[in-house]
Design an enzyme around this catalytic site. Structure first.
Site, PDB file in Angstrom:
ATOM      1  N   HIS A  18      -7.321   4.418  13.888  1.00 44.33           N
ATOM      2  CA  HIS A  18      -8.455   5.111  13.261  1.00 44.33           C
ATOM      3  C   HIS A  18      -8.494   6.573  13.729  1.00 44.33           C
ATOM      4  O   HIS A  18      -8.687   7.495  12.926  1.00 44.33           O
ATOM      5  CB  HIS A  18      -9.792   4.487  13.683  1.00 44.33           C
ATOM      6  CG  HIS A  18     -10.062   3.101  13.158  1.00 44.33           C
ATOM      7  ND1 HIS A  18     -10.303   2.039  13.981  1.00 44.33           N
ATOM      8  CD2 HIS A  18     -10.164   2.626  11.897  1.00 44.33           C
ATOM      9  CE1 HIS A  18     -10.548   0.964  13.251  1.00 44.33           C
ATOM     10  NE2 HIS A  18     -10.460   1.288  11.977  1.00 44.33           N
ATOM     11  N   LYS A  42     -17.642  -9.306   7.481  1.00 46.66           N
ATOM     12  CA  LYS A  42     -16.537  -9.373   8.448  1.00 46.66           C
ATOM     13  C   LYS A  42     -16.878 -10.090   9.757  1.00 46.66           C
ATOM     14  O   LYS A  42     -16.010 -10.267  10.593  1.00 46.66           O
ATOM     15  CB  LYS A  42     -16.034  -7.962   8.751  1.00 46.66           C
ATOM     16  CG  LYS A  42     -15.007  -7.473   7.753  1.00 46.66           C
ATOM     17  CD  LYS A  42     -14.127  -6.399   8.359  1.00 46.66           C
ATOM     18  CE  LYS A  42     -12.902  -6.109   7.525  1.00 46.66           C
ATOM     19  NZ  LYS A  42     -12.109  -5.003   8.062  1.00 46.66           N
ATOM     20  N   ARG A  94      -1.802   1.498   5.764  1.00 43.44           N
ATOM     21  CA  ARG A  94      -0.776   1.025   6.698  1.00 43.44           C
ATOM     22  C   ARG A  94       0.323   0.334   5.911  1.00 43.44           C
ATOM     23  O   ARG A  94       0.931   0.923   5.051  1.00 43.44           O
ATOM     24  CB  ARG A  94      -1.405   0.078   7.730  1.00 43.44           C
ATOM     25  CG  ARG A  94      -2.328   0.791   8.686  1.00 43.44           C
ATOM     26  CD  ARG A  94      -3.231  -0.168   9.386  1.00 43.44           C
ATOM     27  NE  ARG A  94      -4.217  -0.695   8.450  1.00 43.44           N
ATOM     28  CZ  ARG A  94      -5.222  -1.483   8.778  1.00 43.44           C
ATOM     29  NH1 ARG A  94      -5.380  -1.844  10.037  1.00 43.44           N
ATOM     30  NH2 ARG A  94      -6.080  -1.899   7.874  1.00 43.44           N
ATOM     31  N   SER A 132      -8.042  -3.506  14.052  1.00 42.52           N
ATOM     32  CA  SER A 132      -9.084  -3.943  14.982  1.00 42.52           C
ATOM     33  C   SER A 132      -8.941  -5.442  15.243  1.00 42.52           C
ATOM     34  O   SER A 132      -9.123  -5.899  16.373  1.00 42.52           O
ATOM     35  CB  SER A 132     -10.475  -3.671  14.391  1.00 42.52           C
ATOM     36  OG  SER A 132     -10.642  -2.296  14.142  1.00 42.52           O
TER      37      SER A 132
HETATM   38  P1  ADP Z   1     -12.637  -1.609   6.654  1.00 48.92           P
HETATM   39  O1  ADP Z   1     -13.338  -2.900   6.894  1.00 48.92           O
HETATM   40  O2  ADP Z   1     -13.441  -0.651   5.830  1.00 48.92           O
HETATM   41  O3  ADP Z   1     -11.221  -1.733   6.201  1.00 48.92           O
HETATM   42  P2  ADP Z   1     -11.543  -0.811   9.213  1.00 48.92           P
HETATM   43  O4  ADP Z   1     -12.288  -0.343  10.423  1.00 48.92           O
HETATM   44  O5  ADP Z   1     -10.709  -2.033   9.341  1.00 48.92           O
HETATM   45  O6  ADP Z   1     -12.629  -0.930   8.090  1.00 48.92           O
HETATM   46  O7  ADP Z   1     -10.617   0.355   8.678  1.00 48.92           O
HETATM   47  C1  ADP Z   1     -11.177   1.591   8.313  1.00 48.92           C
HETATM   48  C2  ADP Z   1     -10.112   2.501   7.761  1.00 48.92           C
HETATM   49  O8  ADP Z   1      -9.174   2.813   8.776  1.00 48.92           O
HETATM   50  C3  ADP Z   1      -9.298   1.867   6.629  1.00 48.92           C
HETATM   51  O9  ADP Z   1      -8.960   2.884   5.721  1.00 48.92           O
HETATM   52  C4  ADP Z   1      -8.069   1.368   7.318  1.00 48.92           C
HETATM   53  O10 ADP Z   1      -6.954   1.306   6.432  1.00 48.92           O
HETATM   54  C5  ADP Z   1      -7.894   2.462   8.352  1.00 48.92           C
HETATM   55  N1  ADP Z   1      -7.151   1.970   9.503  1.00 48.92           N
HETATM   56  C6  ADP Z   1      -7.437   0.923  10.293  1.00 48.92           C
HETATM   57  N2  ADP Z   1      -6.495   0.774  11.239  1.00 48.92           N
HETATM   58  C7  ADP Z   1      -5.589   1.754  11.008  1.00 48.92           C
HETATM   59  C8  ADP Z   1      -4.355   2.130  11.612  1.00 48.92           C
HETATM   60  N3  ADP Z   1      -3.824   1.458  12.603  1.00 48.92           N
HETATM   61  N4  ADP Z   1      -3.722   3.199  11.113  1.00 48.92           N
HETATM   62  C9  ADP Z   1      -4.231   3.869  10.069  1.00 48.92           C
HETATM   63  N5  ADP Z   1      -5.363   3.574   9.428  1.00 48.92           N
HETATM   64  C10 ADP Z   1      -6.030   2.525   9.899  1.00 48.92           C
END
Ligand code: ADP
Length: 169
Positions: A18, A42, A94, A132
């Site tokens: 993130h 979630k 990703r 996460s």
């Molecule tokens: P959501 O439930 O909205 O997907 P997340 O917290 O899982 O929330 O992810 C938020 C954003 O961050 C999404 O666009 C996700 O693709 C991106 N993201 C999460 N982990 C990574 C990572 N390792 N590298 C790049 N982007 C990421």
């Protein structure tokens, strides 16, 4: 005109993946707002308020993220973006597995508000398979997550689990 971008997510918890996307956004936009979503679907480890304050703590502790604002968002993301005068919502892409969900969300958001653009960024390869959920799984099973999340996050995860009476390293 000040170009504002929203970087939304569940951030349960915020990871180095993130942070990579937030840093890339900061290089392009004048102002970046990290929007922490409720995301009741979630069943998160940290509740909404904990995720907001943990995300804030991480961002405030990183000098490269100076000026980045963290806010909680309830309701439609496009409405939040409009209230903040943001024309762009940035998401990380990703592996292929992200694509289908992101495509659905992009089409829906465009239908809800065609003035707002979705933008996608690829992280570094080293973060490409980081999420996460995987961080939580590794942590719960006693693995080392120090390469994947800031130290502050590990501290809060330990506290969360000792509250539940679970022993963690
Ligand atoms: P959501 O439930 O909205 O997907 P997340 O917290 O899982 O929330 O992810 C938020 C954003 O961050 C999404 O666009 C996700 O693709 C991106 N993201 C999460 N982990 C990574 C990572 N390792 N590298 C790049 N982007 C990421």
């Amino acid at each position: 005109m000040c170009k504002v971008a929203i970087v939304p997510g569940t951030f349960d918890p915020i990871t180095n993946g993130h942070i990579d996307i937030i840093k890339r956004s900061k290089k392009i936009f004048d102002s970046v707002i990290v929007a922490v979503a409720i995301n009741s679907g979630k069943n998160p480890m940290f509740n909404f308020h904990e995720r907001i304050s943990l995300t804030k703590e991480v961002i405030d502790s990183d000098s490269e993220l100076e000026g980045v604002v963290v806010e909680g968002v309830q309701g439609l993301l496009v409405d939040f973006a409009k209230r903040k005068n943001a024309k762009v919502i940035v998401r990380g892409l990703r592996a292929v597995s992200d694509f289908e969900y992101e495509l659905q969300m992009a089409f829906m958001n465009r239908r809800l508000d065609s003035d707002i653009e979705m933008m996608y960024m690829m992280p570094y390869i080293k973060y490409s398979f980081l999420s996460s959920s995987i961080v939580k799984d590794v942590f719960i099973n006693g693995g080392d997550i120090s390469q994947f999340v800031p130290e502050i996050v590990i501290k809060h995860m330990r506290e969360k689990f000792s509250d539940k009476g679970v022993l963690v390293k």
